[in-house]
Design a protein around this motif. Structure first.
Motif, PDB file in Angstrom:
ATOM      1  N   PRO A   1      57.512  49.122  44.385  1.00 25.12           N
ATOM      2  CA  PRO A   1      58.611  50.286  44.191  1.00 25.12           C
ATOM      3  C   PRO A   1      57.677  51.112  43.170  1.00 25.12           C
ATOM      4  N   ASP A   2      58.867  52.752  43.497  1.00 22.04           N
ATOM      5  CA  ASP A   2      57.830  53.821  42.422  1.00 22.04           C
ATOM      6  C   ASP A   2      58.650  53.213  41.226  1.00 22.04           C
ATOM      7  N   GLU A   3      58.165  52.169  40.444  1.00 17.05           N
ATOM      8  CA  GLU A   3      58.565  52.132  38.732  1.00 17.05           C
ATOM      9  C   GLU A   3      57.392  51.977  38.470  1.00 17.05           C
ATOM     10  N   TYR A   4      56.845  52.485  37.704  1.00 18.90           N
ATOM     11  CA  TYR A   4      55.647  52.448  36.556  1.00 18.90           C
ATOM     12  C   TYR A   4      54.846  50.537  35.921  1.00 18.90           C
ATOM     13  N   ASP A   5      56.022  50.019  35.648  1.00 13.41           N
ATOM     14  CA  ASP A   5      55.944  48.728  35.031  1.00 13.41           C
ATOM     15  C   ASP A   5      55.454  47.527  36.130  1.00 13.41           C
ATOM     16  N   ARG A   6      56.020  48.224  37.485  1.00 10.46           N
ATOM     17  CA  ARG A   6      55.254  47.575  38.697  1.00 10.46           C
ATOM     18  C   ARG A   6      54.102  47.607  38.822  1.00 10.46           C
ATOM     19  N   ILE A   7      53.547  49.081  38.873  1.00  8.08           N
ATOM     20  CA  ILE A   7      52.606  49.178  39.811  1.00  8.08           C
ATOM     21  C   ILE A   7      51.820  49.147  38.821  1.00  8.08           C
ATOM     22  N   GLU A   8      52.031  49.490  37.706  1.00 11.58           N
ATOM     23  CA  GLU A   8      50.467  48.923  36.150  1.00 11.58           C
ATOM     24  C   GLU A   8      50.083  47.259  36.679  1.00 11.58           C
ATOM     25  N   SER A   9      51.698  46.821  36.752  1.00 11.98           N
ATOM     26  CA  SER A   9      51.159  45.029  37.071  1.00 11.98           C
ATOM     27  C   SER A   9      49.860  44.547  38.112  1.00 11.98           C
ATOM     28  N   ALA A  10      50.630  44.817  39.103  1.00 11.86           N
ATOM     29  CA  ALA A  10      50.171  45.344  40.803  1.00 11.86           C
ATOM     30  C   ALA A  10      48.673  45.402  40.261  1.00 11.86           C
ATOM     31  N   ILE A  11      48.369  46.730  40.108  1.00  9.67           N
ATOM     32  CA  ILE A  11      47.219  47.145  39.679  1.00  9.67           C
ATOM     33  C   ILE A  11      46.233  46.440  38.812  1.00  9.67           C
ATOM     34  N   ASP A  12      46.843  45.774  37.853  1.00  2.19           N
ATOM     35  CA  ASP A  12      45.820  44.779  36.783  1.00  2.19           C
ATOM     36  C   ASP A  12      45.625  44.146  37.365  1.00  2.19           C
ATOM     37  N   ARG A  13      46.368  43.336  38.261  1.00  2.25           N
ATOM     38  CA  ARG A  13      46.778  42.251  39.112  1.00  2.25           C
ATOM     39  C   ARG A  13      45.596  41.943  39.870  1.00  2.25           C
ATOM     40  N   LEU A  14      45.578  43.006  40.941  1.00  4.77           N
ATOM     41  CA  LEU A  14      44.664  42.925  41.662  1.00  4.77           C
ATOM     42  C   LEU A  14      43.227  43.735  41.324  1.00  4.77           C
ATOM     43  N   ALA A  15      43.320  43.986  40.229  1.00  2.85           N
ATOM     44  CA  ALA A  15      41.043  44.596  40.003  1.00  2.85           C
ATOM     45  C   ALA A  15      40.793  43.495  39.144  1.00  2.85           C
ATOM     46  N   THR A  16      41.770  42.245  38.748  1.00  2.00           N
ATOM     47  CA  THR A  16      41.137  40.898  39.058  1.00  2.00           C
ATOM     48  C   THR A  16      40.502  40.118  40.078  1.00  2.00           C
ATOM     49  N   ASP A  17      41.612  40.301  40.894  1.00  2.00           N
ATOM     50  CA  ASP A  17      41.283  39.773  42.475  1.00  2.00           C
ATOM     51  C   ASP A  17      39.849  40.235  43.443  1.00  2.00           C
ATOM     52  N   TYR A  18      39.987  41.734  43.189  1.00  2.00           N
ATOM     53  CA  TYR A  18      38.957  41.925  44.528  1.00  2.00           C
ATOM     54  C   TYR A  18      38.266  43.266  43.252  1.00  2.00           C
ATOM     55  N   ASP A  19      37.163  43.714  43.838  1.00  4.60           N
ATOM     56  CA  ASP A  19      35.812  44.590  43.994  1.00  4.60           C
ATOM     57  C   ASP A  19      36.872  45.826  43.614  1.00  4.60           C
TER      58      ASP A  19
ATOM     59  N   ARG B   1      37.583  54.147  36.673  1.00  3.71           N
ATOM     60  CA  ARG B   1      36.912  52.336  36.462  1.00  3.71           C
ATOM     61  C   ARG B   1      37.665  51.784  35.917  1.00  3.71           C
ATOM     62  N   LEU B   2      37.722  50.618  36.208  1.00  5.14           N
ATOM     63  CA  LEU B   2      38.428  49.924  34.933  1.00  5.14           C
ATOM     64  C   LEU B   2      37.738  48.130  35.181  1.00  5.14           C
ATOM     65  N   PRO B   3      36.105  49.054  33.709  1.00  6.16           N
ATOM     66  CA  PRO B   3      35.841  48.017  34.040  1.00  6.16           C
ATOM     67  C   PRO B   3      35.754  46.802  32.790  1.00  6.16           C
ATOM     68  N   ASP B   4      37.066  46.886  31.685  1.00  6.38           N
ATOM     69  CA  ASP B   4      37.792  45.520  32.416  1.00  6.38           C
ATOM     70  C   ASP B   4      37.652  44.650  32.682  1.00  6.38           C
ATOM     71  N   HIS B   5      37.407  44.428  34.164  1.00  4.86           N
ATOM     72  CA  HIS B   5      38.107  44.603  35.577  1.00  4.86           C
ATOM     73  C   HIS B   5      37.243  43.990  36.459  1.00  4.86           C
ATOM     74  N   ASP B   6      36.090  44.689  35.837  1.00  5.27           N
ATOM     75  CA  ASP B   6      34.750  44.764  36.679  1.00  5.27           C
ATOM     76  C   ASP B   6      35.233  46.047  38.492  1.00  5.27           C
ATOM     77  N   ALA B   7      35.790  46.790  38.157  1.00  5.21           N
ATOM     78  CA  ALA B   7      36.723  47.228  39.502  1.00  5.21           C
ATOM     79  C   ALA B   7      36.478  48.511  39.289  1.00  5.21           C
ATOM     80  N   VAL B   8      36.665  48.718  40.233  1.00  4.76           N
ATOM     81  CA  VAL B   8      37.375  51.114  40.815  1.00  4.76           C
ATOM     82  C   VAL B   8      38.404  50.296  41.291  1.00  4.76           C
TER      83      VAL B   8
END
Length: 408
Positions: free
Chosen positions: A220-238, A281-288
């Motif tokens: 949903p349009d909630e900042y914390d949930r959006i940031e958390s989801a992107i953080d998680r996905l950037a760990t798992d994906y390029d 670019r998310l250098p800490d995650h090696d992702a974009v």
């Protein structure tokens, strides 16, 4: 935040940033070995250098007689015939030898006389006057030893298997496919009140560009949930591709989230529809991350014009000429407008009808292009391509159409 969101940038500028990020990214991903039958759309992890001349001998390209074209008729026909599987024999001055198409010709020969232009009587050959090089595929004329034929980082296609096979390659070292997680944002989508039209399309585009894509649901349009989801996905994906939430409304949190997680390279490009795209670019995650605006036609337009080069390495937009059937005026200056058109052929003339114009099957605007409404008009997907322009279109003039078939 790291970007000034009041400053829009032209597509040419952001494509340079996208390609620069891609080059660095390709150099860090793993590699695998694939057969020639599986190379289409893959990115080379090695340069390909010719280890020998191709062809290694002069070959006949016609059935006929091989000889030195500087000799004069009649020529003595050697009692032998050369086939593709044979080693090239020797002949002397004033001699000719029968050869089949694809056969190597003797070192002393430099031309082939077609069989239907030849006459042999009592072992002597006469025929049409020919010059050296006639109907021969000369040694090294295709490839010379040491030629660099493919560069590391180059994207190859099915046709490249022809040349690679001729170089005796049976497999290639290629970069791993980029893994991509697709995330839809929006409370109305998360709660099921609106259908997610963007994610299946974006995942399909990534796959059509030769990479892997996985749908990772909604937030949903909630900042914390959006940031958390992107953080998680950037760990798992390029690559993370988000949809929605890229504009400047009070519920548009995606750009702030990716700027907190990394560095936003650009936000808002001078393209309509699709302007609010962002790339980080998310250098800490090696992702974009590509943050794609939520309206489906705008999402498709800006993905093919801006995101595609990251996956393919290609910025060129192949076009076909057409005559535009209706005049279309534009909005404010300072933008590229991507106008969907349908193509028809009448009396050998290729014609482009702006889909969305009042005279087209989809009536979104009168004469002035309306990218905002069109961006949500799903029937616009029935267009055959885009006209990308900074100037109005005049009826009856020639335009260049970017076919969807070449960018998907």
């Amino acid at each position: 935040m790291g970007t000034d969101h009041e400053d829009l940038v032209w597509r040419e500028t952001v494509l340079g940033q996208v390609l620069s990020a891609r080059r660095e990214f390709v150099s860090t991903v793993g590699t695998e070995t694939v057969s020639l039958g599986s190379i289409s759309g893959r990115v080379l992890a090695e340069s390909i250098v010719a280890e020998r001349d191709v062809p290694e001998h002069d070959f006949a390209t016609m059935d006929g007689f091989a000889f030195d074209a500087t000799d004069s008729y009649p020529l003595t026909v050697v009692d032998e015939e050369v086939f593709p599987e044979d080693e090239p024999p020797s002949i002397g001055s004033g001699e000719a030898i029968r050869v089949a198409t694809g056969a190597p010709i003797p070192e002393a020969a430099n031309a082939v006389l077609k069989r239907e232009e030849a006459a042999v009587e009592d072992g002597l050959l006469r025929g049409t006057d020919i010059t050296p090089g006639t109907y021969t595929y000369e040694r090294g004329s295709n490839v010379s030893e040491g030629d660099v034929l493919f560069d590391s980082g180059e994207r190859v296609s099915a046709k490249d298997a022809i040349l690679l096979g001729d170089l005796d390659r049976t497999s290639l070292e290629v970069a791993d496919r980029f893994s991509t997680g697709v995330l839809a944002t929006g409370t109305e989508i998360h709660e099921g009140r609106s259908r997610d039209l963007d994610s299946p399309m974006l995942a399909g585009l990534v796959r059509s560009w030769g990479h892997e894509a996985t749908y990772e649901g909604t937030v949903p349009d909630e900042y914390d949930r959006i940031e958390s989801a992107i953080d998680r996905l950037a760990t798992d994906y390029d690559v993370v591709v988000t949809t929605g939430g890229t504009s400047v409304g009070h519920k548009d949190h995606v750009v702030r989230a990716i700027d907190e997680l990394g560095s936003v390279l650009f936000h808002r490009v001078r393209i309509r529809p699709g302007k609010p795209i962002a790339f980080a670019r998310l250098p800490d995650h090696d992702a974009v991350v590509f943050a794609i605006p939520g309206k489906p036609i705008g999402a498709h337009t800006v993905a093919t014009l801006v995101m595609r080069p990251f996956f393919t390495g290609e910025t060129a937009l192949p076009t076909v000429p057409a005559t535009v059937e209706r005049a279309v005026s534009l909005g404010p200056d300072g933008f590229e407008y991507a106008i969907p058109v349908t193509i028809s052929n009448e009396d050998g003339v290729r014609r482009a009808m702006p889909l969305g114009h009042r005279d087209s099957p989809l009536r979104v605007y009168d004469d002035r292009f309306d990218p905002s409404v069109l961006s949500s008009s799903t029937r616009a997907t029935r267009a055959d391509g885009l006209v990308v322009t900074r100037t109005p279109l005049e009826a009856g003039t020639d335009v260049e159409v970017v076919p969807y078939s070449v960018i998907e």
